[in-house]
Scaffold this motif. Structure first.
Motif, PDB file in Angstrom:
ATOM      1  N   ALA A   1       3.282   9.286  -0.067  1.00 54.57           N
ATOM      2  CA  ALA A   1       2.261   9.351   0.979  1.00 54.57           C
ATOM      3  C   ALA A   1       0.992   8.603   0.609  1.00 54.57           C
ATOM      4  CB  ALA A   1       1.932  10.809   1.290  1.00 54.57           C
ATOM      5  N   GLU A   2       0.817   8.293  -0.677  1.00 50.79           N
ATOM      6  CA  GLU A   2      -0.416   7.645  -1.135  1.00 50.79           C
ATOM      7  C   GLU A   2      -0.239   6.162  -1.421  1.00 50.79           C
ATOM      8  OE1 GLU A   2      -1.686   9.787  -4.586  1.00 50.79           O
ATOM      9  OE2 GLU A   2      -1.735  11.732  -3.558  1.00 50.79           O
ATOM     10  N   LEU A   3       0.972   5.626  -1.256  1.00 49.92           N
ATOM     11  CA  LEU A   3       1.231   4.241  -1.645  1.00 49.92           C
ATOM     12  C   LEU A   3       0.503   3.258  -0.731  1.00 49.92           C
ATOM     13  CD1 LEU A   3       5.070   4.284  -2.457  1.00 49.92           C
ATOM     14  CD2 LEU A   3       3.135   4.498  -4.033  1.00 49.92           C
ATOM     15  N   SER A   4      -0.083   2.252  -1.348  1.00 45.79           N
ATOM     16  CA  SER A   4      -0.769   1.199  -0.593  1.00 45.79           C
ATOM     17  C   SER A   4       0.097  -0.040  -0.424  1.00 45.79           C
ATOM     18  CB  SER A   4      -2.076   0.819  -1.312  1.00 45.79           C
ATOM     19  OG  SER A   4      -1.813   0.420  -2.651  1.00 45.79           O
ATOM     20  N   VAL A   5       1.296  -0.014  -1.014  1.00 49.61           N
ATOM     21  CA  VAL A   5       2.244  -1.128  -0.924  1.00 49.61           C
ATOM     22  C   VAL A   5       3.619  -0.545  -0.642  1.00 49.61           C
ATOM     23  CG1 VAL A   5       0.913  -2.574  -2.519  1.00 49.61           C
ATOM     24  CG2 VAL A   5       2.720  -1.096  -3.409  1.00 49.61           C
ATOM     25  N   PRO A   6       4.586  -1.361  -0.201  1.00 50.36           N
ATOM     26  CA  PRO A   6       5.936  -0.843   0.045  1.00 50.36           C
ATOM     27  C   PRO A   6       6.550  -0.227  -1.213  1.00 50.36           C
ATOM     28  CG  PRO A   6       5.672  -3.023   1.012  1.00 50.36           C
ATOM     29  CD  PRO A   6       4.456  -2.784   0.183  1.00 50.36           C
ATOM     30  N   ALA A   7       7.470   0.690  -1.010  1.00 48.21           N
ATOM     31  CA  ALA A   7       8.074   1.420  -2.121  1.00 48.21           C
ATOM     32  C   ALA A   7       8.726   0.492  -3.132  1.00 48.21           C
ATOM     33  CB  ALA A   7       9.096   2.423  -1.588  1.00 48.21           C
ATOM     34  N   ASP A   8       9.431  -0.546  -2.650  1.00 48.33           N
ATOM     35  CA  ASP A   8      10.114  -1.451  -3.573  1.00 48.33           C
ATOM     36  C   ASP A   8       9.122  -2.160  -4.489  1.00 48.33           C
ATOM     37  OD1 ASP A   8      12.282  -0.636  -2.152  1.00 48.33           O
ATOM     38  OD2 ASP A   8      13.070  -2.631  -1.750  1.00 48.33           O
ATOM     39  N   GLU A   9       7.939  -2.457  -3.962  1.00 46.95           N
ATOM     40  CA  GLU A   9       6.917  -3.114  -4.772  1.00 46.95           C
ATOM     41  C   GLU A   9       6.256  -2.117  -5.711  1.00 46.95           C
ATOM     42  OE1 GLU A   9       2.802  -5.727  -4.131  1.00 46.95           O
ATOM     43  OE2 GLU A   9       4.095  -5.260  -2.413  1.00 46.95           O
ATOM     44  N   ALA A  10       5.977  -0.924  -5.207  1.00 48.81           N
ATOM     45  CA  ALA A  10       5.326   0.097  -6.025  1.00 48.81           C
ATOM     46  C   ALA A  10       6.182   0.503  -7.214  1.00 48.81           C
ATOM     47  CB  ALA A  10       5.023   1.329  -5.172  1.00 48.81           C
ATOM     48  N   ALA A  11       7.497   0.353  -7.086  1.00 50.42           N
ATOM     49  CA  ALA A  11       8.407   0.770  -8.148  1.00 50.42           C
ATOM     50  C   ALA A  11       8.420  -0.168  -9.339  1.00 50.42           C
ATOM     51  CB  ALA A  11       9.826   0.892  -7.586  1.00 50.42           C
ATOM     52  N   SER A  12       7.874  -1.370  -9.190  1.00 46.61           N
ATOM     53  CA  SER A  12       7.858  -2.291 -10.326  1.00 46.61           C
ATOM     54  C   SER A  12       6.867  -1.791 -11.374  1.00 46.61           C
ATOM     55  CB  SER A  12       7.495  -3.707  -9.888  1.00 46.61           C
ATOM     56  OG  SER A  12       6.120  -3.813  -9.615  1.00 46.61           O
ATOM     57  N   LYS A  13       7.176  -2.034 -12.624  1.00 44.84           N
ATOM     58  CA  LYS A  13       6.367  -1.507 -13.720  1.00 44.84           C
ATOM     59  C   LYS A  13       4.913  -1.961 -13.622  1.00 44.84           C
ATOM     60  CE  LYS A  13       6.970  -3.281 -17.849  1.00 44.84           C
ATOM     61  NZ  LYS A  13       7.536  -3.561 -19.199  1.00 44.84           N
ATOM     62  N   ASN A  14       4.694  -3.236 -13.360  1.00 51.45           N
ATOM     63  CA  ASN A  14       3.333  -3.767 -13.357  1.00 51.45           C
ATOM     64  C   ASN A  14       2.505  -3.228 -12.200  1.00 51.45           C
ATOM     65  OD1 ASN A  14       3.876  -5.240 -15.668  1.00 51.45           O
ATOM     66  ND2 ASN A  14       4.421  -7.101 -14.550  1.00 51.45           N
ATOM     67  N   VAL A  15       3.128  -3.148 -11.007  1.00 51.29           N
ATOM     68  CA  VAL A  15       2.397  -2.626  -9.851  1.00 51.29           C
ATOM     69  C   VAL A  15       2.123  -1.138 -10.028  1.00 51.29           C
ATOM     70  CG1 VAL A  15       2.469  -2.245  -7.359  1.00 51.29           C
ATOM     71  CG2 VAL A  15       3.296  -4.406  -8.319  1.00 51.29           C
ATOM     72  N   ALA A  16       3.124  -0.409 -10.483  1.00 49.65           N
ATOM     73  CA  ALA A  16       2.944   1.034 -10.680  1.00 49.65           C
ATOM     74  C   ALA A  16       1.812   1.316 -11.656  1.00 49.65           C
ATOM     75  CB  ALA A  16       4.242   1.655 -11.179  1.00 49.65           C
ATOM     76  N   ALA A  17       1.680   0.477 -12.684  1.00 54.05           N
ATOM     77  CA  ALA A  17       0.613   0.667 -13.665  1.00 54.05           C
ATOM     78  C   ALA A  17      -0.764   0.504 -13.031  1.00 54.05           C
ATOM     79  CB  ALA A  17       0.787  -0.315 -14.814  1.00 54.05           C
ATOM     80  N   LYS A  18      -0.831  -0.309 -11.974  1.00 56.75           N
ATOM     81  CA  LYS A  18      -2.111  -0.553 -11.315  1.00 56.75           C
ATOM     82  C   LYS A  18      -2.437   0.501 -10.265  1.00 56.75           C
ATOM     83  CE  LYS A  18      -1.879  -5.591 -11.908  1.00 56.75           C
ATOM     84  NZ  LYS A  18      -1.700  -6.888 -11.210  1.00 56.75           N
ATOM     85  N   ILE A  19      -1.448   0.904  -9.488  1.00 53.69           N
ATOM     86  CA  ILE A  19      -1.736   1.779  -8.350  1.00 53.69           C
ATOM     87  C   ILE A  19      -1.424   3.242  -8.617  1.00 53.69           C
ATOM     88  CG2 ILE A  19      -1.279  -0.147  -6.775  1.00 53.69           C
ATOM     89  CD1 ILE A  19       1.292   1.331  -5.944  1.00 53.69           C
ATOM     90  N   GLY A  20      -0.641   3.535  -9.655  1.00 51.29           N
ATOM     91  CA  GLY A  20      -0.301   4.921  -9.938  1.00 51.29           C
ATOM     92  C   GLY A  20      -1.509   5.703 -10.414  1.00 51.29           C
ATOM     93  N   ARG A  21      -1.591   6.954  -9.996  1.00 48.16           N
ATOM     94  CA  ARG A  21      -2.683   7.815 -10.442  1.00 48.16           C
ATOM     95  C   ARG A  21      -2.331   8.389 -11.809  1.00 48.16           C
ATOM     96  NH1 ARG A  21      -3.403  13.218  -8.733  1.00 48.16           N
ATOM     97  NH2 ARG A  21      -2.085  12.797  -6.914  1.00 48.16           N
TER      98      ARG A  21
END
Length: 239
Positions: free
Chosen positions: A98-118
């Motif tokens: 519910a908090e993702l600012s990008v699509p799930a497939d993108e959020a799941a990548s290690k680099n993106v998750a490191a930036k947007i994950g709380r």
């Protein structure tokens, strides 16, 4: 040959087998292999009742398990990923669909998750229903080898000590069939085993899973404790 040498010899053999069998891209040595068919393994995992019942998933950040993380987010599951090398005071990233600012497939990548994950500490986490780990090799008893750094063992031990996982928590690994070997793999006191092995082609349910009760401080070198803030803080409290 000691236990560490025996483990490394098996890793080297499996890495070479994956490359020679064109089961993974070149350059897998020293890594959790990003095997071909990882997306199909994620699909097969999603068919299991343990996956369908899970609301909270803890997954490794390796590329091989990216399809699993993406699927979990698409299905509305909370996903916890360890910060690389557990090198931050809050050692896990929380990805909430519910908090993702990008699509799930993108959020799941290690680099993106490191930036947007709380970033969250262990005491901020919800109980975990399913753990997805990466492996270099695993046998049919569920004994696995990671790449040798020991971070997955520490993560599981932290969750165990915090009461966030228990006997009802399923631990699964997704691998290529060539990573499932017949060897009796050496185990040490801090190693955990998996309940389920999922490949693109088949599923293996393993007997008598092994779960250490928590962190084994005598097995942790002082330099590793010093590099991992969550360990350093806990170690100060028990001295």
């Amino acid at each position: 040959m000691n236990v560490d040498q025996a483990k490394q010899a098996i890793r080297e053999r499996v890495w070479a087998l994956l490359e020679s069998g064109l089961a993974a891209p070149a350059g897998v040595h020293g890594r959790i292999p990003s095997f071909f068919g990882a997306d199909r393994a994620a699909e097969r995992l999603a068919e299991l009742p343990e996956w369908q019942a899970a609301k909270v998933v803890k997954a490794v950040p390796d590329k091989a398990q990216q399809p699993v993380r993406a699927r979990a987010l698409r299905e509305g599951k909370l996903v916890y990923m360890a910060v690389p090398k557990l090198a931050e005071p809050k050692p896990f990233s929380l990805l909430a669909p519910a908090e993702l600012s990008v699509p799930a497939d993108e959020a799941a990548s290690k680099n993106v998750a490191a930036k947007i994950g709380r970033k969250v500490d262990v005491d901020e986490m919800k109980p975990v229903d399913l753990i997805v780990c990466g492996s270099v090799a695993v046998n049919r008893r569920g004994v696995r080898l990671g790449k040798g750094a020991g971070y997955s063992d520490i993560e599981v031990a932290l969750l165990q000590e915090a009461g966030l996982i228990g006997p009802e928590t399923t631990i699964v690994t997704t691998v290529h069939p060539l990573q499932v070997i017949e060897d009796e793999l050496p185990e040490t006191d801090h190693d955990f085993s998996v309940d389920v092995i999922v490949t693109p082609d088949f599923v293996i349910r393993c007997p008598d899973p092994r779960r250490p009760q928590g962190l084994l401080w005598d097995d942790l070198p002082p330099e590793k404790i010093a590099r991992i803030p969550v360990l350093e803080a806990r170690h100060k409290n028990i001295r």
